[in-house]
Scaffold this active site. Sequence first.
Site, short mmCIF file in Angstrom:
data_model
loop_
_atom_site.label_atom_id
_atom_site.label_comp_id
_atom_site.label_asym_id
_atom_site.label_seq_id
_atom_site.Cartn_x
_atom_site.Cartn_y
_atom_site.Cartn_z
N THR A 121 0.88 -1.22 0.01
CA THR A 121 -0.09 0.04 -0.05
C THR A 121 0.77 1.29 -0.08
OG1 THR A 121 -1.82 -1.21 1.02
CG2 THR A 121 -1.68 1.12 1.21
N PHE A 155 -6.35 -6.43 -1.52
CA PHE A 155 -7.80 -6.15 -0.63
C PHE A 155 -7.89 -7.46 0.09
CE2 PHE A 155 -8.16 -3.30 -4.38
CZ PHE A 155 -8.23 -2.07 -3.98
N CYS A 266 -3.91 -1.47 8.61
CA CYS A 266 -4.34 -1.03 7.59
C CYS A 266 -5.10 0.26 7.77
CB CYS A 266 -5.31 -2.13 6.66
SG CYS A 266 -4.17 -3.12 5.80
#
Length: 449
Positions: A121, A155, A266
Amino acid sequence: MKVTIFGTGYVGLVTGACLAEVGHEVTCVDVDPRKIARLNDGVIPIYEPGLEPIVRENHAQGRLHFTTDAAEGVAFGELQFIAVGTPPDEDGSADLQYVRAVAATIAEHMDGPKIIIDKSTVPVGTGDQVRQVVADILAKRGVELDFDVVSNPEFLKEGAAVNDFMKPDRIIVGTSDPHSEAVMRELYAPFNRNHDRMVVMDLRSAELTKYAANAMLATKISFMNELANLAERLGADIENVRLGIGSDPRIGYHFIYPGCGYGGSCFPKDVQALVRIAHAVDHEPLLLDAVEAVNRRQKSRLFELLVEHYGGREQLAGKTFALWGLAFKPNTDDMREASSRVLMESLWDAGARVQAFDPEAMEETQRLYGQRDDLSLVGTRDAALKGADALIICTEWKAFRAPDFDLMRESLAEPTIFDGRNLYDPYRLAEEGWTYYGIGRGKSVRRIA
Protein backbone atom coordinates in the site's frame (compact mmCIF):
# COMPACT_ATOMS: atom_id res chain seq x y z
CA MET A 1 4.29 -18.26 -14.80
CA LYS A 2 7.38 -17.49 -12.73
CA VAL A 3 6.81 -14.88 -10.04
CA THR A 4 9.15 -13.29 -7.50
CA ILE A 5 7.79 -11.63 -4.37
CA PHE A 6 9.91 -9.39 -2.17
CA GLY A 7 8.59 -9.54 1.38
CA THR A 8 7.18 -12.47 3.34
CA GLY A 9 4.94 -10.47 5.63
CA TYR A 10 1.18 -10.64 5.64
CA VAL A 11 0.63 -9.55 2.02
CA GLY A 12 3.67 -11.16 0.47
CA LEU A 13 3.19 -14.58 2.04
CA VAL A 14 -0.54 -14.79 1.27
CA THR A 15 0.05 -13.60 -2.30
CA GLY A 16 2.88 -16.07 -2.89
CA ALA A 17 1.06 -19.02 -1.38
CA CYS A 18 -2.16 -18.39 -3.30
CA LEU A 19 -0.39 -17.85 -6.63
CA ALA A 20 1.49 -21.12 -6.08
CA GLU A 21 -1.75 -22.87 -5.14
CA VAL A 22 -3.14 -22.34 -8.68
CA GLY A 23 0.05 -23.57 -10.34
CA HIS A 24 2.40 -20.61 -10.72
CA GLU A 25 6.01 -20.96 -9.61
CA VAL A 26 6.82 -18.47 -6.87
CA THR A 27 10.01 -17.41 -5.13
CA CYS A 28 9.61 -15.28 -1.99
CA VAL A 29 12.58 -13.15 -0.93
CA ASP A 30 13.14 -11.68 2.53
CA VAL A 31 16.11 -10.09 4.29
CA ASP A 32 15.36 -11.92 7.55
CA PRO A 33 17.30 -15.23 7.47
CA ARG A 34 15.52 -16.56 10.56
CA LYS A 35 12.09 -16.04 8.98
CA ILE A 36 13.19 -17.70 5.75
CA ALA A 37 14.66 -20.65 7.66
CA ARG A 38 11.42 -21.08 9.58
CA LEU A 39 9.33 -20.87 6.41
CA ASN A 40 11.52 -23.52 4.79
CA ASP A 41 10.83 -25.66 7.88
CA GLY A 42 7.08 -25.11 7.49
CA VAL A 43 6.72 -22.61 10.35
CA ILE A 44 4.33 -19.77 9.48
CA PRO A 45 5.19 -16.43 11.12
CA ILE A 46 1.59 -15.14 11.22
CA TYR A 47 -1.78 -16.57 12.18
CA GLU A 48 -4.14 -16.59 9.22
CA PRO A 49 -6.84 -19.26 8.80
CA GLY A 50 -6.10 -21.62 5.92
CA LEU A 51 -2.66 -20.24 5.12
CA GLU A 52 -0.42 -22.82 6.78
CA PRO A 53 -1.55 -25.90 4.79
CA ILE A 54 -1.27 -23.99 1.49
CA VAL A 55 2.26 -22.84 2.28
CA ARG A 56 3.39 -26.29 3.38
CA GLU A 57 1.81 -28.16 0.46
CA ASN A 58 3.13 -25.84 -2.26
CA HIS A 59 6.57 -25.72 -0.69
CA ALA A 60 6.62 -29.51 -0.61
CA GLN A 61 5.50 -29.65 -4.26
CA GLY A 62 8.30 -27.28 -5.30
CA ARG A 63 6.08 -24.44 -6.48
CA LEU A 64 6.83 -22.12 -3.54
CA HIS A 65 10.42 -21.23 -2.65
CA PHE A 66 11.89 -19.05 0.10
CA THR A 67 15.29 -17.36 -0.06
CA THR A 68 17.35 -14.46 1.25
CA ASP A 69 19.28 -14.27 -2.04
CA ALA A 70 17.99 -11.15 -3.82
CA ALA A 71 19.95 -11.88 -7.01
CA GLU A 72 18.34 -15.32 -7.18
CA GLY A 73 14.91 -13.76 -6.75
CA VAL A 74 15.44 -11.15 -9.45
CA ALA A 75 16.71 -13.77 -11.88
CA PHE A 76 13.76 -16.07 -11.19
CA GLY A 77 10.68 -14.22 -12.35
CA GLU A 78 9.62 -11.86 -15.12
CA LEU A 79 7.09 -10.55 -12.59
CA GLN A 80 8.69 -8.89 -9.57
CA PHE A 81 6.23 -8.09 -6.77
CA ILE A 82 7.11 -5.50 -4.13
CA ALA A 83 5.22 -6.53 -0.98
CA VAL A 84 7.27 -4.95 1.80
CA GLY A 85 6.01 -2.83 4.67
CA THR A 86 5.18 0.87 4.40
CA PRO A 87 5.03 1.80 8.09
CA PRO A 88 3.84 5.26 9.12
CA ASP A 89 6.57 7.85 9.42
CA GLU A 90 6.65 10.30 12.33
CA ASP A 91 4.28 12.67 10.50
CA GLY A 92 1.84 9.88 9.56
CA SER A 93 2.98 9.59 5.94
CA ALA A 94 3.93 6.19 4.52
CA ASP A 95 7.63 5.35 4.84
CA LEU A 96 8.75 4.21 1.39
CA GLN A 97 12.36 3.35 2.18
CA TYR A 98 11.76 -0.40 1.88
CA VAL A 99 9.84 -0.04 -1.39
CA ARG A 100 12.64 2.07 -2.89
CA ALA A 101 15.24 -0.38 -1.58
CA VAL A 102 13.56 -3.29 -3.33
CA ALA A 103 13.24 -1.29 -6.55
CA ALA A 104 16.96 -0.55 -6.40
CA THR A 105 17.75 -4.22 -5.74
CA ILE A 106 15.74 -5.30 -8.78
CA ALA A 107 17.47 -2.69 -10.97
CA GLU A 108 20.92 -3.74 -9.77
CA HIS A 109 20.41 -7.42 -10.59
CA MET A 110 18.03 -7.55 -13.56
CA ASP A 111 19.46 -8.73 -16.86
CA GLY A 112 16.29 -8.92 -18.93
CA PRO A 113 12.78 -7.45 -19.21
CA LYS A 114 10.83 -7.20 -15.96
CA ILE A 115 7.38 -6.14 -14.83
CA ILE A 116 7.69 -4.58 -11.38
CA ILE A 117 4.44 -4.73 -9.44
CA ASP A 118 3.67 -2.59 -6.39
CA LYS A 119 1.59 -4.78 -4.08
CA SER A 120 2.42 -2.75 -0.98
CA THR A 121 0.00 0.00 0.00
CA VAL A 122 1.77 3.09 -1.27
CA PRO A 123 0.94 6.78 -1.75
CA VAL A 124 -0.16 8.10 -5.10
CA GLY A 125 2.93 8.73 -7.20
CA THR A 126 5.00 5.87 -5.74
CA GLY A 127 4.94 4.00 -9.03
CA ASP A 128 6.60 6.98 -10.69
CA GLN A 129 9.25 6.99 -7.96
CA VAL A 130 9.90 3.28 -8.45
CA ARG A 131 10.21 3.81 -12.19
CA GLN A 132 12.74 6.60 -11.66
CA VAL A 133 14.81 4.55 -9.19
CA VAL A 134 15.04 1.67 -11.65
CA ALA A 135 15.80 3.92 -14.63
CA ASP A 136 18.56 5.76 -12.75
CA ILE A 137 20.31 2.56 -11.67
CA LEU A 138 20.07 1.01 -15.12
CA ALA A 139 21.60 4.18 -16.54
CA LYS A 140 24.46 3.99 -14.03
CA ARG A 141 25.00 0.37 -15.04
CA GLY A 142 25.09 1.49 -18.68
CA VAL A 143 22.43 -1.01 -19.78
CA GLU A 144 19.11 -0.62 -21.54
CA LEU A 145 16.46 -3.10 -20.43
CA ASP A 146 12.71 -3.00 -20.89
CA PHE A 147 10.65 -2.74 -17.71
CA ASP A 148 7.26 -1.51 -16.59
CA VAL A 149 5.87 -0.55 -13.19
CA VAL A 150 2.34 -1.72 -12.36
CA SER A 151 0.11 -1.00 -9.36
CA ASN A 152 -1.77 -4.03 -8.05
CA PRO A 153 -3.07 -3.12 -4.58
CA GLU A 154 -4.20 -5.84 -2.19
CA PHE A 155 -7.68 -6.06 -0.68
CA LEU A 156 -7.15 -8.76 1.93
CA LYS A 157 -9.04 -8.82 5.22
CA GLU A 158 -7.02 -10.25 8.08
CA GLY A 159 -8.76 -13.42 9.17
CA ALA A 160 -10.15 -14.03 5.67
CA ALA A 161 -7.14 -13.25 3.47
CA VAL A 162 -6.83 -16.62 1.74
CA ASN A 163 -10.49 -16.62 0.73
CA ASP A 164 -10.25 -12.98 -0.36
CA PHE A 165 -7.32 -13.78 -2.63
CA MET A 166 -8.78 -16.98 -4.07
CA LYS A 167 -12.23 -15.43 -4.60
CA PRO A 168 -11.59 -11.71 -5.07
CA ASP A 169 -14.30 -9.06 -5.28
CA ARG A 170 -12.09 -7.14 -7.69
CA ILE A 171 -8.57 -7.22 -9.08
CA ILE A 172 -7.24 -3.71 -9.52
CA VAL A 173 -4.43 -3.28 -12.06
CA GLY A 174 -2.85 0.08 -12.72
CA THR A 175 -1.01 0.20 -16.04
CA SER A 176 -1.19 1.87 -19.43
CA ASP A 177 0.99 -0.74 -21.12
CA PRO A 178 -0.87 -3.37 -23.22
CA HIS A 179 1.80 -6.02 -22.64
CA SER A 180 1.73 -5.57 -18.86
CA GLU A 181 -2.06 -5.74 -18.88
CA ALA A 182 -1.97 -8.99 -20.88
CA VAL A 183 0.57 -10.53 -18.51
CA MET A 184 -1.47 -9.51 -15.45
CA ARG A 185 -4.61 -11.00 -16.99
CA GLU A 186 -2.75 -14.28 -17.56
CA LEU A 187 -1.42 -14.25 -14.00
CA TYR A 188 -4.86 -13.76 -12.47
CA ALA A 189 -6.83 -15.90 -14.95
CA PRO A 190 -7.30 -18.76 -12.43
CA PHE A 191 -9.04 -16.31 -10.05
CA ASN A 192 -11.09 -14.67 -12.78
CA ARG A 193 -12.98 -17.53 -14.40
CA ASN A 194 -16.55 -16.96 -13.20
CA HIS A 195 -16.77 -13.38 -14.44
CA ASP A 196 -14.26 -10.65 -15.19
CA ARG A 197 -13.24 -9.11 -11.89
CA MET A 198 -10.25 -7.25 -13.26
CA VAL A 199 -10.49 -3.46 -13.35
CA VAL A 200 -7.68 -1.88 -15.35
CA MET A 201 -6.92 1.80 -14.89
CA ASP A 202 -4.00 4.21 -14.88
CA LEU A 203 -1.32 3.66 -12.27
CA ARG A 204 -2.12 6.67 -10.07
CA SER A 205 -5.83 5.86 -9.95
CA ALA A 206 -5.02 2.32 -8.84
CA GLU A 207 -2.80 3.66 -6.04
CA LEU A 208 -5.57 5.99 -4.86
CA THR A 209 -8.21 3.24 -5.08
CA LYS A 210 -6.57 1.29 -2.25
CA TYR A 211 -6.50 4.27 0.10
CA ALA A 212 -10.01 5.30 -0.92
CA ALA A 213 -11.42 1.85 -0.10
CA ASN A 214 -9.92 1.71 3.38
CA ALA A 215 -10.79 5.33 4.11
CA MET A 216 -14.43 4.70 3.11
CA LEU A 217 -14.70 1.70 5.45
CA ALA A 218 -13.01 3.59 8.28
CA THR A 219 -15.44 6.46 7.72
CA LYS A 220 -18.43 4.16 8.12
CA ILE A 221 -17.04 2.83 11.40
CA SER A 222 -16.28 6.26 12.82
CA PHE A 223 -19.69 7.56 11.71
CA MET A 224 -21.45 4.78 13.61
CA ASN A 225 -19.28 5.35 16.66
CA GLU A 226 -20.17 9.03 16.57
CA LEU A 227 -23.86 8.11 16.36
CA ALA A 228 -23.47 5.58 19.18
CA ASN A 229 -22.11 8.24 21.53
CA LEU A 230 -24.95 10.56 20.53
CA ALA A 231 -27.51 7.77 21.07
CA GLU A 232 -26.37 7.34 24.67
CA ARG A 233 -26.93 11.02 25.40
CA LEU A 234 -30.33 10.98 23.73
CA GLY A 235 -31.55 7.78 25.40
CA ALA A 236 -31.69 5.89 22.11
CA ASP A 237 -30.42 2.37 21.33
CA ILE A 238 -27.83 2.36 18.53
CA GLU A 239 -28.65 -1.27 17.69
CA ASN A 240 -32.16 -0.26 16.67
CA VAL A 241 -30.71 2.62 14.67
CA ARG A 242 -28.27 0.24 12.96
CA LEU A 243 -31.07 -2.07 11.90
CA GLY A 244 -33.12 0.86 10.70
CA ILE A 245 -30.47 2.41 8.48
CA GLY A 246 -28.89 -0.88 7.38
CA SER A 247 -32.14 -1.96 5.75
CA ASP A 248 -31.63 0.82 3.21
CA PRO A 249 -29.77 -0.91 0.34
CA ARG A 250 -27.88 2.31 -0.36
CA ILE A 251 -26.31 1.98 3.10
CA GLY A 252 -26.32 -1.76 3.85
CA TYR A 253 -25.27 -3.58 7.01
CA HIS A 254 -21.54 -3.91 6.37
CA PHE A 255 -19.22 -1.87 8.59
CA ILE A 256 -21.97 -0.12 10.54
CA TYR A 257 -21.33 -1.89 13.84
CA PRO A 258 -20.34 0.56 16.57
CA GLY A 259 -17.57 -0.47 18.93
CA CYS A 260 -14.45 0.59 20.78
CA GLY A 261 -12.57 1.79 17.70
CA TYR A 262 -10.85 0.27 14.67
CA GLY A 263 -7.23 -0.88 14.63
CA GLY A 264 -4.94 -3.14 12.67
CA SER A 265 -2.25 -2.57 10.10
CA CYS A 266 -4.40 -0.88 7.46
CA PHE A 267 -7.17 1.49 8.49
CA PRO A 268 -5.24 3.70 10.97
CA LYS A 269 -2.11 3.83 8.82
CA ASP A 270 -3.92 4.36 5.53
CA VAL A 271 -6.24 7.09 6.79
CA GLN A 272 -3.26 8.96 8.25
CA ALA A 273 -1.27 8.48 5.04
CA LEU A 274 -4.14 9.75 2.89
CA VAL A 275 -4.37 12.84 5.13
CA ARG A 276 -0.68 13.48 4.49
CA ILE A 277 -1.14 12.93 0.75
CA ALA A 278 -3.92 15.53 0.75
CA HIS A 279 -1.83 18.05 2.67
CA ALA A 280 1.06 17.53 0.24
CA VAL A 281 -1.12 18.89 -2.58
CA ASP A 282 -2.58 21.72 -0.43
CA HIS A 283 -5.95 20.08 0.15
CA GLU A 284 -7.61 20.19 3.58
CA PRO A 285 -9.09 16.69 4.19
CA LEU A 286 -11.76 17.74 6.71
CA LEU A 287 -13.69 14.46 6.68
CA LEU A 288 -10.58 12.29 6.97
CA ASP A 289 -9.32 14.38 9.88
CA ALA A 290 -12.66 13.80 11.62
CA VAL A 291 -12.59 10.04 10.93
CA GLU A 292 -9.18 9.79 12.60
CA ALA A 293 -10.17 12.03 15.53
CA VAL A 294 -13.36 10.05 16.24
CA ASN A 295 -11.43 6.79 16.24
CA ARG A 296 -8.78 8.07 18.62
CA ARG A 297 -11.50 9.21 21.01
CA GLN A 298 -13.47 5.98 20.66
CA LYS A 299 -10.54 3.87 21.85
CA SER A 300 -10.87 5.58 25.23
CA ARG A 301 -14.62 5.00 25.49
CA LEU A 302 -14.43 1.77 27.52
CA PHE A 303 -12.10 3.40 30.03
CA GLU A 304 -14.48 6.36 30.31
CA LEU A 305 -17.34 3.96 31.10
CA LEU A 306 -15.23 2.29 33.79
CA VAL A 307 -14.40 5.64 35.37
CA GLU A 308 -18.08 6.63 35.26
CA HIS A 309 -19.23 3.36 36.81
CA TYR A 310 -16.72 3.34 39.67
CA GLY A 311 -17.07 7.03 40.46
CA GLY A 312 -13.69 8.30 39.41
CA ARG A 313 -10.36 7.24 38.00
CA GLU A 314 -8.78 6.91 41.43
CA GLN A 315 -11.36 4.27 42.35
CA LEU A 316 -9.88 1.89 39.78
CA ALA A 317 -6.65 1.46 41.73
CA GLY A 318 -6.32 -2.04 43.15
CA LYS A 319 -9.16 -3.50 41.09
CA THR A 320 -8.76 -6.48 38.75
CA PHE A 321 -10.51 -6.66 35.40
CA ALA A 322 -11.08 -9.68 33.17
CA LEU A 323 -10.37 -8.81 29.54
CA TRP A 324 -11.69 -10.91 26.66
CA GLY A 325 -9.97 -10.14 23.39
CA LEU A 326 -6.54 -8.65 22.68
CA ALA A 327 -6.25 -8.79 18.87
CA PHE A 328 -7.64 -5.82 16.96
CA LYS A 329 -10.23 -8.13 15.35
CA PRO A 330 -11.15 -11.85 15.39
CA ASN A 331 -9.23 -14.53 13.46
CA THR A 332 -5.86 -12.83 13.76
CA ASP A 333 -3.07 -12.41 16.29
CA ASP A 334 -2.39 -8.86 15.09
CA MET A 335 -2.39 -6.25 17.87
CA ARG A 336 -1.26 -3.26 15.86
CA GLU A 337 -3.34 -0.22 16.90
CA ALA A 338 -5.63 -2.57 18.89
CA SER A 339 -8.18 -0.94 21.20
CA SER A 340 -7.19 -3.43 23.91
CA ARG A 341 -3.78 -1.79 24.14
CA VAL A 342 -5.20 1.66 24.80
CA LEU A 343 -7.51 0.20 27.44
CA MET A 344 -4.89 -1.89 29.23
CA GLU A 345 -2.37 0.92 29.33
CA SER A 346 -5.01 3.27 30.77
CA LEU A 347 -5.96 0.70 33.42
CA TRP A 348 -2.35 0.12 34.41
CA ASP A 349 -1.76 3.84 34.64
CA ALA A 350 -4.73 4.03 37.02
CA GLY A 351 -3.33 1.25 39.21
CA ALA A 352 -5.61 -1.60 38.05
CA ARG A 353 -4.71 -5.17 37.09
CA VAL A 354 -5.75 -7.09 33.97
CA GLN A 355 -6.45 -10.81 33.54
CA ALA A 356 -6.62 -11.35 29.79
CA PHE A 357 -7.48 -14.09 27.32
CA ASP A 358 -7.41 -14.17 23.52
CA PRO A 359 -7.58 -17.32 21.37
CA GLU A 360 -4.57 -16.27 19.24
CA ALA A 361 -2.90 -13.06 20.46
CA MET A 362 -1.46 -14.19 23.80
CA GLU A 363 2.08 -14.68 22.47
CA GLU A 364 1.98 -11.29 20.74
CA THR A 365 0.80 -9.64 23.96
CA GLN A 366 3.68 -11.26 25.82
CA ARG A 367 6.11 -10.02 23.18
CA LEU A 368 4.77 -6.47 23.40
CA TYR A 369 4.53 -6.10 27.17
CA GLY A 370 6.79 -8.77 28.66
CA GLN A 371 6.37 -9.78 32.30
CA ARG A 372 4.25 -7.38 34.35
CA ASP A 373 2.81 -7.71 37.82
CA ASP A 374 -0.40 -6.03 36.63
CA LEU A 375 -0.95 -8.37 33.64
CA SER A 376 -1.91 -12.04 33.78
CA LEU A 377 -2.36 -13.98 30.54
CA VAL A 378 -4.60 -16.96 31.26
CA GLY A 379 -5.45 -20.06 29.27
CA THR A 380 -9.23 -19.80 28.89
CA ARG A 381 -11.94 -17.17 28.79
CA ASP A 382 -13.46 -18.51 32.02
CA ALA A 383 -10.13 -18.47 33.86
CA ALA A 384 -9.86 -14.75 33.14
CA LEU A 385 -13.04 -14.15 35.15
CA LYS A 386 -11.92 -15.70 38.44
CA GLY A 387 -11.64 -13.06 41.12
CA ALA A 388 -12.09 -10.17 38.71
CA ASP A 389 -14.23 -7.18 39.61
CA ALA A 390 -15.83 -6.95 36.15
CA LEU A 391 -15.54 -8.22 32.58
CA ILE A 392 -14.41 -6.09 29.63
CA ILE A 393 -14.74 -7.24 25.99
CA CYS A 394 -12.53 -5.75 23.28
CA THR A 395 -12.66 -8.34 20.46
CA GLU A 396 -15.73 -10.12 19.08
CA TRP A 397 -14.33 -13.66 18.87
CA LYS A 398 -17.05 -16.28 18.27
CA ALA A 399 -16.04 -18.03 21.49
CA PHE A 400 -17.28 -14.99 23.45
CA ARG A 401 -20.74 -14.78 21.91
CA ALA A 402 -22.60 -17.39 23.99
CA PRO A 403 -20.96 -17.63 27.43
CA ASP A 404 -22.36 -19.26 30.56
CA PHE A 405 -23.73 -16.20 32.38
CA ASP A 406 -24.40 -18.17 35.56
CA LEU A 407 -20.75 -19.24 35.72
CA MET A 408 -19.70 -15.70 34.95
CA ARG A 409 -21.78 -14.38 37.84
CA GLU A 410 -20.15 -16.87 40.22
CA SER A 411 -16.63 -15.93 39.08
CA LEU A 412 -16.91 -12.14 39.07
CA ALA A 413 -16.98 -9.99 42.19
CA GLU A 414 -19.84 -8.02 40.62
CA PRO A 415 -22.17 -8.98 37.73
CA THR A 416 -20.85 -6.18 35.52
CA ILE A 417 -19.88 -6.22 31.85
CA PHE A 418 -18.27 -3.48 29.75
CA ASP A 419 -18.90 -4.68 26.21
CA GLY A 420 -16.88 -2.86 23.54
CA ARG A 421 -18.45 -4.91 20.74
CA ASN A 422 -22.16 -5.08 21.73
CA LEU A 423 -22.21 -8.88 21.78
CA TYR A 424 -25.09 -9.42 24.21
CA ASP A 425 -28.75 -8.54 24.67
CA PRO A 426 -28.62 -5.76 27.28
CA TYR A 427 -32.33 -5.96 28.08
CA ARG A 428 -32.12 -9.65 28.96
CA LEU A 429 -29.03 -9.05 31.09
CA ALA A 430 -30.69 -6.13 32.88
CA GLU A 431 -33.66 -8.34 33.76
CA GLU A 432 -31.23 -10.91 35.20
CA GLY A 433 -29.56 -8.34 37.42
CA TRP A 434 -26.45 -7.58 35.40
CA THR A 435 -25.02 -4.12 34.99
CA TYR A 436 -24.24 -3.90 31.31
CA TYR A 437 -22.43 -1.16 29.44
CA GLY A 438 -22.44 -1.39 25.65
CA ILE A 439 -21.48 1.14 23.02
CA GLY A 440 -24.43 3.41 22.33
CA ARG A 441 -26.77 1.31 24.46
CA GLY A 442 -25.73 1.78 28.06
CA LYS A 443 -27.83 4.59 29.49
CA SER A 444 -31.12 3.51 27.96
CA VAL A 445 -30.61 -0.04 29.30
CA ARG A 446 -29.41 0.98 32.75
CA ARG A 447 -32.43 3.23 33.14
CA ILE A 448 -34.89 0.34 32.81
CA ALA A 449 -32.83 -2.07 34.93
